[in-house]
Design a protein around this motif. Structure first.
Motif, PDB file in Angstrom:
ATOM      1  N   GLU A 241      23.362 -13.635   7.697  1.00 52.95           N
ATOM      2  CA  GLU A 241      22.111 -14.087   7.090  1.00 52.95           C
ATOM      3  C   GLU A 241      21.410 -12.911   6.424  1.00 52.95           C
ATOM      4  N   GLN A 242      20.995 -13.117   5.184  1.00 51.67           N
ATOM      5  CA  GLN A 242      20.297 -12.073   4.451  1.00 51.67           C
ATOM      6  C   GLN A 242      18.816 -12.402   4.410  1.00 51.67           C
ATOM      7  N   ARG A 243      17.984 -11.436   4.753  1.00 51.23           N
ATOM      8  CA  ARG A 243      16.541 -11.645   4.757  1.00 51.23           C
ATOM      9  C   ARG A 243      15.927 -11.024   3.508  1.00 51.23           C
TER      10      ARG A 243
ATOM     11  N   LYS B  64      -8.703  -9.871  -3.278  1.00 48.29           N
ATOM     12  CA  LYS B  64      -8.492  -8.740  -2.372  1.00 48.29           C
ATOM     13  C   LYS B  64      -7.711  -9.127  -1.121  1.00 48.29           C
ATOM     14  N   ASN B  65      -7.886 -10.358  -0.653  1.00 44.84           N
ATOM     15  CA  ASN B  65      -7.327 -10.737   0.650  1.00 44.84           C
ATOM     16  C   ASN B  65      -6.347 -11.909   0.571  1.00 44.84           C
ATOM     17  N   MET B  66      -5.693 -12.086  -0.595  1.00 45.64           N
ATOM     18  CA  MET B  66      -4.771 -13.214  -0.720  1.00 45.64           C
ATOM     19  C   MET B  66      -3.420 -12.879  -0.106  1.00 45.64           C
ATOM     20  N   LEU B  67      -2.720 -13.917   0.318  1.00 45.63           N
ATOM     21  CA  LEU B  67      -1.410 -13.795   0.946  1.00 45.63           C
ATOM     22  C   LEU B  67      -0.504 -14.875   0.374  1.00 45.63           C
ATOM     23  N   ILE B  68       0.700 -14.471  -0.023  1.00 44.76           N
ATOM     24  CA  ILE B  68       1.701 -15.422  -0.515  1.00 44.76           C
ATOM     25  C   ILE B  68       3.007 -15.091   0.192  1.00 44.76           C
ATOM     26  N   PHE B  69       3.556 -16.067   0.904  1.00 40.87           N
ATOM     27  CA  PHE B  69       4.831 -15.833   1.581  1.00 40.87           C
ATOM     28  C   PHE B  69       5.975 -15.897   0.573  1.00 40.87           C
ATOM     29  N   PRO B  70       7.030 -15.107   0.797  1.00 36.66           N
ATOM     30  CA  PRO B  70       8.192 -15.129  -0.104  1.00 36.66           C
ATOM     31  C   PRO B  70       8.746 -16.542  -0.260  1.00 36.66           C
TER      32      PRO B  70
ATOM     33  N   ILE C 170      -0.987 -20.125  -1.489  1.00 37.49           N
ATOM     34  CA  ILE C 170      -1.795 -18.915  -1.436  1.00 37.49           C
ATOM     35  C   ILE C 170      -2.832 -19.096  -0.336  1.00 37.49           C
ATOM     36  N   LEU C 171      -2.833 -18.154   0.601  1.00 36.51           N
ATOM     37  CA  LEU C 171      -3.713 -18.221   1.768  1.00 36.51           C
ATOM     38  C   LEU C 171      -4.602 -16.997   1.855  1.00 36.51           C
ATOM     39  N   ASP C 172      -5.621 -17.089   2.710  1.00 34.89           N
ATOM     40  CA  ASP C 172      -6.397 -15.930   3.114  1.00 34.89           C
ATOM     41  C   ASP C 172      -5.555 -15.182   4.150  1.00 34.89           C
ATOM     42  N   ASP C 173      -5.500 -13.872   4.049  1.00 42.01           N
ATOM     43  CA  ASP C 173      -4.692 -13.054   4.953  1.00 42.01           C
ATOM     44  C   ASP C 173      -5.404 -12.900   6.295  1.00 42.01           C
ATOM     45  N   ASN C 174      -5.107 -13.820   7.215  1.00 46.65           N
ATOM     46  CA  ASN C 174      -5.690 -13.775   8.560  1.00 46.65           C
ATOM     47  C   ASN C 174      -4.680 -14.371   9.540  1.00 46.65           C
ATOM     48  N   GLU C 175      -4.829 -14.034  10.801  1.00 45.61           N
ATOM     49  CA  GLU C 175      -3.857 -14.432  11.823  1.00 45.61           C
ATOM     50  C   GLU C 175      -3.727 -15.940  11.989  1.00 45.61           C
ATOM     51  N   ILE C 176      -4.827 -16.650  11.895  1.00 49.98           N
ATOM     52  CA  ILE C 176      -4.786 -18.100  12.101  1.00 49.98           C
ATOM     53  C   ILE C 176      -3.980 -18.779  10.995  1.00 49.98           C
ATOM     54  N   SER C 177      -4.269 -18.431   9.742  1.00 51.47           N
ATOM     55  CA  SER C 177      -3.547 -19.041   8.625  1.00 51.47           C
ATOM     56  C   SER C 177      -2.066 -18.678   8.657  1.00 51.47           C
ATOM     57  N   ILE C 178      -1.763 -17.439   8.995  1.00 53.83           N
ATOM     58  CA  ILE C 178      -0.362 -17.009   9.077  1.00 53.83           C
ATOM     59  C   ILE C 178       0.370 -17.808  10.154  1.00 53.83           C
ATOM     60  N   THR C 179      -0.234 -17.935  11.315  1.00 53.68           N
ATOM     61  CA  THR C 179       0.379 -18.674  12.422  1.00 53.68           C
ATOM     62  C   THR C 179       0.588 -20.143  12.053  1.00 53.68           C
ATOM     63  N   LEU C 180      -0.421 -20.760  11.470  1.00 54.26           N
ATOM     64  CA  LEU C 180      -0.309 -22.171  11.104  1.00 54.26           C
ATOM     65  C   LEU C 180       0.713 -22.381   9.994  1.00 54.26           C
ATOM     66  N   TYR C 181       0.793 -21.455   9.034  1.00 50.28           N
ATOM     67  CA  TYR C 181       1.803 -21.549   7.970  1.00 50.28           C
ATOM     68  C   TYR C 181       3.205 -21.494   8.576  1.00 50.28           C
ATOM     69  N   ILE C 182       3.435 -20.539   9.456  1.00 49.05           N
ATOM     70  CA  ILE C 182       4.750 -20.392  10.088  1.00 49.05           C
ATOM     71  C   ILE C 182       5.088 -21.612  10.930  1.00 49.05           C
ATOM     72  N   ASN C 183       4.101 -22.163  11.627  1.00 46.15           N
ATOM     73  CA  ASN C 183       4.332 -23.392  12.398  1.00 46.15           C
ATOM     74  C   ASN C 183       4.741 -24.545  11.479  1.00 46.15           C
ATOM     75  N   GLU C 184       4.142 -24.625  10.278  1.00 41.40           N
ATOM     76  CA  GLU C 184       4.436 -25.719   9.354  1.00 41.40           C
ATOM     77  C   GLU C 184       5.739 -25.510   8.592  1.00 41.40           C
ATOM     78  N   TYR C 185       5.953 -24.289   8.085  1.00 44.76           N
ATOM     79  CA  TYR C 185       7.095 -24.026   7.190  1.00 44.76           C
ATOM     80  C   TYR C 185       8.229 -23.225   7.814  1.00 44.76           C
ATOM     81  N   GLY C 186       8.010 -22.650   8.984  1.00 45.77           N
ATOM     82  CA  GLY C 186       9.032 -21.810   9.607  1.00 45.77           C
ATOM     83  C   GLY C 186       8.918 -20.376   9.135  1.00 45.77           C
ATOM     84  N   ASP C 187       9.777 -19.530   9.694  1.00 49.07           N
ATOM     85  CA  ASP C 187       9.706 -18.098   9.376  1.00 49.07           C
ATOM     86  C   ASP C 187      10.982 -17.614   8.706  1.00 49.07           C
ATOM     87  N   LYS C 188      11.629 -18.471   7.957  1.00 51.99           N
ATOM     88  CA  LYS C 188      12.851 -18.109   7.225  1.00 51.99           C
ATOM     89  C   LYS C 188      12.489 -17.643   5.822  1.00 51.99           C
ATOM     90  N   PHE C 189      12.191 -16.381   5.679  1.00 48.90           N
ATOM     91  CA  PHE C 189      11.812 -15.858   4.349  1.00 48.90           C
ATOM     92  C   PHE C 189      13.010 -15.185   3.742  1.00 48.90           C
TER      93      PHE C 189
END
Length: 84
Positions: free
Chosen positions: A2-4, A54-60, A65-84
């Motif tokens: 698997e290539q990340r 200044k604080n935007m976040l975009i996953f690969p 496009i999200l605000d860069d904070n722990e809650i949004s990151i956690t909820l995004y990963i819960n919804e979409y997974g962590d396969k980047f």
């Protein structure tokens, strides 16, 4: 095997580079906030706060496009997974 995807922090980007990236994804900015295709302030889909340049976040591989904070990151990963 698997290539990340290598991730890069948008905090390293200049405002000019962030604006170019947003434009390529169909978004805009007023210089402070990220604006959607209608020109309205984009709000984080999980916590509802306006997303700033200044604080935007975009996953690969994503155009969410999200605000860069722990809650949004956690909820995004819960919804979409962590396969980047």
């Amino acid at each position: 095997m698997e290539q990340r995807v290598e991730t890069v922090s948008l905090r390293q980007f200049s405002d000019r580079d962030k604006i170019f990236l947003l434009n390529e994804l169909g978004f805009q900015t007023d210089g402070k906030f990220v604006l959607d295709e209608k020109g309205e302030v984009l709000k984080d889909k999980y916590i509802g706060v306006p997303v700033t340049l200044k604080n935007m976040l975009i996953f690969p591989g994503s155009t969410v496009i999200l605000d860069d904070n722990e809650i949004s990151i956690t909820l995004y990963i819960n919804e979409y997974g962590d396969k980047f």
